[in-house]
Design a protein around this motif. Structure first.
Motif, short mmCIF file in Angstrom:
data_model
loop_
_atom_site.label_atom_id
_atom_site.label_comp_id
_atom_site.label_asym_id
_atom_site.label_seq_id
_atom_site.Cartn_x
_atom_site.Cartn_y
_atom_site.Cartn_z
N UNK A 4 3.10 19.53 -4.12
CA UNK A 4 2.61 19.48 -2.74
C UNK A 4 2.30 18.04 -2.35
N UNK A 5 3.02 17.52 -1.36
CA UNK A 5 2.87 16.10 -1.01
C UNK A 5 2.55 15.87 0.46
N UNK A 6 2.88 16.83 1.34
CA UNK A 6 2.64 16.68 2.78
C UNK A 6 3.15 15.32 3.26
N UNK A 7 2.27 14.50 3.88
CA UNK A 7 2.73 13.22 4.40
C UNK A 7 2.34 12.04 3.51
N UNK A 8 1.94 12.33 2.27
CA UNK A 8 1.90 11.29 1.25
C UNK A 8 0.61 10.53 1.07
N UNK A 9 -0.47 10.91 1.77
CA UNK A 9 -1.70 10.13 1.66
C UNK A 9 -2.25 10.16 0.24
N UNK A 10 -2.33 11.36 -0.35
CA UNK A 10 -2.92 11.46 -1.69
C UNK A 10 -2.00 10.89 -2.75
N UNK A 11 -0.69 11.13 -2.65
CA UNK A 11 0.22 10.64 -3.68
C UNK A 11 0.28 9.11 -3.70
N UNK A 12 0.25 8.49 -2.53
CA UNK A 12 0.27 7.03 -2.49
C UNK A 12 -1.03 6.47 -3.05
N UNK A 13 -2.14 7.11 -2.72
CA UNK A 13 -3.41 6.64 -3.28
C UNK A 13 -3.40 6.75 -4.80
N UNK A 14 -2.97 7.89 -5.31
CA UNK A 14 -2.90 8.08 -6.76
C UNK A 14 -1.96 7.06 -7.40
N UNK A 15 -0.79 6.86 -6.79
CA UNK A 15 0.19 5.93 -7.35
C UNK A 15 -0.34 4.50 -7.39
N UNK A 16 -1.00 4.07 -6.32
CA UNK A 16 -1.52 2.70 -6.29
C UNK A 16 -2.69 2.53 -7.25
N UNK A 17 -3.52 3.56 -7.39
CA UNK A 17 -4.61 3.48 -8.36
C UNK A 17 -4.05 3.43 -9.78
N UNK A 18 -3.06 4.25 -10.05
CA UNK A 18 -2.46 4.23 -11.39
C UNK A 18 -1.76 2.91 -11.66
N UNK A 19 -1.11 2.36 -10.65
CA UNK A 19 -0.48 1.05 -10.80
C UNK A 19 -1.53 0.00 -11.13
N UNK A 20 -2.70 0.11 -10.48
CA UNK A 20 -3.81 -0.83 -10.71
C UNK A 20 -4.28 -0.78 -12.16
N UNK A 21 -4.13 0.39 -12.78
CA UNK A 21 -4.57 0.57 -14.17
C UNK A 21 -3.38 0.79 -15.12
N UNK A 22 -2.28 0.10 -14.82
CA UNK A 22 -1.11 0.05 -15.71
C UNK A 22 -0.45 1.40 -15.94
N UNK A 23 -0.39 2.23 -14.90
CA UNK A 23 0.31 3.50 -15.00
C UNK A 23 1.81 3.31 -15.04
N UNK A 24 2.51 4.42 -15.27
CA UNK A 24 3.96 4.35 -15.48
C UNK A 24 4.76 5.10 -14.43
N UNK A 25 4.32 6.32 -14.05
CA UNK A 25 5.17 7.15 -13.19
C UNK A 25 4.36 8.20 -12.46
#
Length: 273
Positions: free
Chosen positions: A83-104
């Motif tokens: 469930x992604x709708x218009x992407x607010x939560x997924x982008x937040x999660x992705x940028x936070x994970x990127x901030x902490x060396x996430x992968x995918x």
């Protein structure tokens, strides 16, 4: 653990600035309308929907912060989102994970809620504008298309936020079990809506330890790893309780009110001559 030390305060400011950037970019891309400024079931929010639509509604900003604190604590490398709708939560999660060396981060969305095409297009443009190097949005239905879109054998974080009806939420849970390890964290949004409590109960029967965080729309974290579960609980000591299904009449009234207001505003109930 969330503390009041200077580093945590700086990280909190980073999360708040990230939310502001996402909201502003979405408004620039497609137009946003704020709803539930002060929360739905509990204090929190605000939430958003695309301007000119009835829904779907985004997570509350308070709920983004709750997820952000969990990411800061558990440092997931991989995340799968239903469930992604218009992407607010997924982008937040992705940028936070990127901030902490996430992968995918992989999302699966059927484009079936609200104006699905507009939502999916907005999510894609937001992904590009925010330069989310971890995030890939994919189209399909859960659970039948899960194996077609995942890129890992297992995931550290699984976020279930698709169709909130019973038994669909339980099917979503069952559909990701082959991707879950004992230390995987499963997250549900909108616990107050029928369908989500049943899914959480099914998870508990599978051996998941679950805790409800009293955010605007109520979120539940679950994991089979007791030590990890205790760490998650410690992040929100004033806002947690045992998941227990309750009829939230006031919240449903707020939901129907905002849908009716949107229908009237967008001339959905009748056409003017």
């Amino acid at each position: 653990m969330l503390t009041d030390n200077p580093n945590s305060q700086e990280e909190n400011r980073y999360m708040e600035q990230l939310i502001r950037q996402i909201v502003q970019n979405l408004d620039d891309i497609t137009g946003l309308e704020m709803v539930w400024k002060h929360g739905v079931v509990h204090s929190g929010g605000p939430h958003y929907r695309l301007k000119g639509t009835l829904g779907p509604m985004s997570l509350g900003e308070d709920e983004c912060l709750i997820i952000g604190r969990a990411i800061r604590e558990i440092r997931p490398k991989t995340c799968f989102i239903i469930g992604n709708a218009f992407g607010m939560s997924s982008v937040f999660i992705a940028k936070m994970m990127e901030h902490y060396d996430g992968k995918s981060v992989i999302t699966l969305d059927s484009k079936s809620e609200g104006d699905g095409e507009r939502c999916f297009e907005a999510a894609g443009k937001l992904n590009e504008k925010m330069n989310c190097r971890l995030l890939r949005n994919k189209v399909g239905w859960s659970p039948q298309d899960i194996n077609n879109v995942v890129e890992e054998n297992s995931y550290d974080l699984i976020f279930i936020d698709g169709d909130h009806s019973h038994p669909q939420v339980t099917r979503d849970l069952e559909g990701v079990q082959h991707l879950a390890r004992p230390d995987t964290v499963v997250l549900w949004h909108d616990y107050w809506l029928a369908g989500v409590p049943e899914s959480v109960s099914a998870a508990q029967q599978m051996g998941y330890h679950c805790v409800k965080v009293n955010s605007s729309c109520e979120m539940v974290f679950g994991t089979k790893d007791e030590g990890l579960f205790n760490r998650i609980q410690s992040l929100y000591p004033q806002k947690i309780e045992k998941p227990q299904k309750q009829w939230r009449a006031g919240a449903y009234l707020k939901l129907y009110s905002i849908l009716l207001t949107g229908a009237l505003k967008n001339n959905r109930l009748w056409s003017r001559s």
